[in-house]
Scaffold this motif. Structure first.
Motif, PDB file in Angstrom:
ATOM      1  N   TYR A   1      40.989  32.833  41.559  1.00  0.00           N
ATOM      2  CA  TYR A   1      41.179  32.798  40.000  1.00  0.00           C
ATOM      3  C   TYR A   1      42.749  33.089  40.181  1.00  0.00           C
ATOM      4  O   TYR A   1      43.332  31.908  39.300  1.00  0.00           O
ATOM      5  CB  TYR A   1      41.676  33.957  40.119  1.00  0.00           C
ATOM      6  CG  TYR A   1      41.371  34.940  38.681  1.00  0.00           C
ATOM      7  CD1 TYR A   1      40.961  34.493  37.935  1.00  0.00           C
ATOM      8  CD2 TYR A   1      42.915  35.688  38.705  1.00  0.00           C
ATOM      9  CE1 TYR A   1      41.416  35.533  36.199  1.00  0.00           C
ATOM     10  CE2 TYR A   1      43.503  36.357  38.670  1.00  0.00           C
ATOM     11  CZ  TYR A   1      43.168  36.082  36.288  1.00  0.00           C
ATOM     12  OH  TYR A   1      43.365  36.037  35.281  1.00  0.00           O
ATOM     13  N   PHE A   2      43.651  33.217  41.232  1.00  0.00           N
ATOM     14  CA  PHE A   2      45.772  33.003  41.522  1.00  0.00           C
ATOM     15  C   PHE A   2      45.893  31.429  41.844  1.00  0.00           C
ATOM     16  O   PHE A   2      46.356  31.305  40.834  1.00  0.00           O
ATOM     17  CB  PHE A   2      45.802  34.339  42.461  1.00  0.00           C
ATOM     18  CG  PHE A   2      45.916  35.425  41.806  1.00  0.00           C
ATOM     19  CD1 PHE A   2      46.504  36.048  40.975  1.00  0.00           C
ATOM     20  CD2 PHE A   2      45.558  36.138  42.449  1.00  0.00           C
ATOM     21  CE1 PHE A   2      46.737  37.229  40.081  1.00  0.00           C
ATOM     22  CE2 PHE A   2      44.930  37.521  42.153  1.00  0.00           C
ATOM     23  CZ  PHE A   2      45.560  38.470  41.160  1.00  0.00           C
ATOM     24  N   SER A   3      44.569  30.461  41.965  1.00  0.00           N
ATOM     25  CA  SER A   3      44.970  29.477  42.011  1.00  0.00           C
ATOM     26  C   SER A   3      44.853  28.608  41.286  1.00  0.00           C
ATOM     27  O   SER A   3      45.655  27.129  40.678  1.00  0.00           O
ATOM     28  CB  SER A   3      44.524  28.711  43.319  1.00  0.00           C
ATOM     29  OG  SER A   3      42.640  28.555  43.059  1.00  0.00           O
TER      30      SER A   3
ATOM     31  N   ARG B   1      54.371  33.405  39.013  1.00  0.00           N
ATOM     32  CA  ARG B   1      53.383  34.427  38.017  1.00  0.00           C
ATOM     33  C   ARG B   1      52.404  35.027  39.497  1.00  0.00           C
ATOM     34  O   ARG B   1      52.462  35.905  39.306  1.00  0.00           O
ATOM     35  CB  ARG B   1      52.230  33.296  37.106  1.00  0.00           C
ATOM     36  CG  ARG B   1      51.390  34.290  36.729  1.00  0.00           C
ATOM     37  CD  ARG B   1      50.240  33.564  35.034  1.00  0.00           C
ATOM     38  NE  ARG B   1      50.044  32.917  35.588  1.00  0.00           N
ATOM     39  CZ  ARG B   1      48.890  32.567  36.285  1.00  0.00           C
ATOM     40  NH1 ARG B   1      48.165  33.670  36.571  1.00  0.00           N
ATOM     41  NH2 ARG B   1      47.710  31.845  36.833  1.00  0.00           N
ATOM     42  N   VAL B   2      51.826  34.179  40.494  1.00  0.00           N
ATOM     43  CA  VAL B   2      51.248  34.379  41.269  1.00  0.00           C
ATOM     44  C   VAL B   2      51.501  34.774  42.573  1.00  0.00           C
ATOM     45  O   VAL B   2      51.039  35.391  43.563  1.00  0.00           O
ATOM     46  CB  VAL B   2      50.264  33.056  41.304  1.00  0.00           C
ATOM     47  CG1 VAL B   2      49.808  33.040  40.188  1.00  0.00           C
ATOM     48  CG2 VAL B   2      50.227  32.127  42.300  1.00  0.00           C
ATOM     49  N   ARG B   3      53.064  34.396  43.212  1.00  0.00           N
ATOM     50  CA  ARG B   3      54.355  34.931  44.233  1.00  0.00           C
ATOM     51  C   ARG B   3      53.130  36.186  44.681  1.00  0.00           C
ATOM     52  O   ARG B   3      53.085  36.557  45.459  1.00  0.00           O
ATOM     53  CB  ARG B   3      54.943  34.307  44.296  1.00  0.00           C
ATOM     54  CG  ARG B   3      55.751  33.621  45.254  1.00  0.00           C
ATOM     55  CD  ARG B   3      57.342  33.692  45.252  1.00  0.00           C
ATOM     56  NE  ARG B   3      56.947  32.067  45.533  1.00  0.00           N
ATOM     57  CZ  ARG B   3      57.993  31.640  44.507  1.00  0.00           C
ATOM     58  NH1 ARG B   3      58.953  32.180  43.881  1.00  0.00           N
ATOM     59  NH2 ARG B   3      58.118  29.940  44.057  1.00  0.00           N
TER      60      ARG B   3
ATOM     61  N   THR C   1      53.202  25.425  33.438  1.00  0.00           N
ATOM     62  CA  THR C   1      53.838  24.104  34.488  1.00  0.00           C
ATOM     63  C   THR C   1      54.100  25.179  36.162  1.00  0.00           C
ATOM     64  O   THR C   1      53.362  25.565  36.352  1.00  0.00           O
ATOM     65  CB  THR C   1      55.547  23.781  34.480  1.00  0.00           C
ATOM     66  OG1 THR C   1      56.182  25.285  35.308  1.00  0.00           O
ATOM     67  CG2 THR C   1      55.518  23.154  33.246  1.00  0.00           C
ATOM     68  N   PRO C   2      53.443  23.937  36.773  1.00  0.00           N
ATOM     69  CA  PRO C   2      53.657  24.473  38.361  1.00  0.00           C
ATOM     70  C   PRO C   2      54.311  25.503  38.806  1.00  0.00           C
ATOM     71  O   PRO C   2      53.800  26.118  39.679  1.00  0.00           O
ATOM     72  CB  PRO C   2      53.677  23.200  39.287  1.00  0.00           C
ATOM     73  CG  PRO C   2      52.978  22.292  37.971  1.00  0.00           C
ATOM     74  CD  PRO C   2      53.845  22.223  37.266  1.00  0.00           C
ATOM     75  N   TRP C   3      55.903  25.525  38.887  1.00  0.00           N
ATOM     76  CA  TRP C   3      56.558  26.681  38.604  1.00  0.00           C
ATOM     77  C   TRP C   3      56.701  26.883  37.955  1.00  0.00           C
ATOM     78  O   TRP C   3      55.907  28.689  38.889  1.00  0.00           O
ATOM     79  CB  TRP C   3      58.431  25.593  37.991  1.00  0.00           C
ATOM     80  CG  TRP C   3      59.347  26.351  38.526  1.00  0.00           C
ATOM     81  CD1 TRP C   3      59.528  27.530  38.003  1.00  0.00           C
ATOM     82  CD2 TRP C   3      59.894  27.181  39.336  1.00  0.00           C
ATOM     83  NE1 TRP C   3      61.290  28.510  38.071  1.00  0.00           N
ATOM     84  CE2 TRP C   3      60.807  27.692  39.416  1.00  0.00           C
ATOM     85  CE3 TRP C   3      59.539  26.343  40.931  1.00  0.00           C
ATOM     86  CZ2 TRP C   3      61.767  28.418  40.373  1.00  0.00           C
ATOM     87  CZ3 TRP C   3      60.314  26.943  41.701  1.00  0.00           C
ATOM     88  CH2 TRP C   3      61.480  27.987  41.865  1.00  0.00           C
TER      89      TRP C   3
END
Length: 180
Positions: free
Chosen positions: A56-58, A72-74, A65-67
């Motif tokens: 889900y977090f991936s 958001r998930v770190r 954007t990837p950044w």
């Protein structure tokens, strides 16, 4: 925490099916067969539940954007790892993916994460690019023959060796200074 190696060998892949992807832990049918054959004490339902959380977090949302995804998930992923919610696919990094995951009656399929080639390294927490890795030819003494194998660390080894600020490779000990 443990990783699952992919072994590509004709006789072995009759017991543990040939995986659909050369990313260790990606194929849950391979993982469940591996668990039945090598780790009988493992709770597969718990593993799949944890895998779904990480999947889900991936997923990068359509407007991110990837950044932005990494920001958001770190924090949430750091908390999961601190609480020992480890998984078999995201062993060393969290791969970014596009699209939704698919769940079926007979198993669980994750999004095509490795197509994005982006991930967050669990050592330095930076957004990185992951390239595909070719299986290595290894000798298996148990079978007395060669086969091809991919380990989870093979996917991130290049980054660790060249760019990661917290290198995760084995250090060669220096010889002590011996006066002559």
């Amino acid at each position: 925490m443990f990783g699952i190696n992919i072994i590509l060998e004709e006789r072995y892949n009759k017991v543990v099916p040939k995986p659909v992807n050369n990313c260790p832990g990606y194929d849950m049918k391979y993982v469940s067969a591996y668990m039945r054959n090598h780790r009988s004490d493992t709770d597969l339902e718990k593993i799949i539940k944890i895998e779904k959380i990480y999947d889900y977090f991936s997923i990068i949302r359509s407007y991110e954007t990837p950044w932005q995804w990494a920001v958001r998930v770190r924090g949430t992923v750091q908390t999961l790892l601190a609480e020992k919610y480890w998984n078999v696919y995201y062993v060393h990094c969290l791969y970014a993916g596009f699209g939704e995951r698919i769940e079926t009656d007979d198993g669980y399929f994750r999004p095509r994460n490795h197509k994005s080639q982006m991930a967050i390294c669990f050592d330095c927490w930076k957004l990185i690019k992951i390239t595909d890795v070719k299986p290595k030819k290894m000798y298996f003494s148990r079978w007395c023959r060669y086969a091809y194998e991919v380990k989870p660390e093979d996917l991130i080894k290049y980054y660790w060796d060249n760019e990661c600020s917290k290198a995760n490779t084995e250090e060669v000990p220096l010889e002590p200074n011996i006066p002559y």
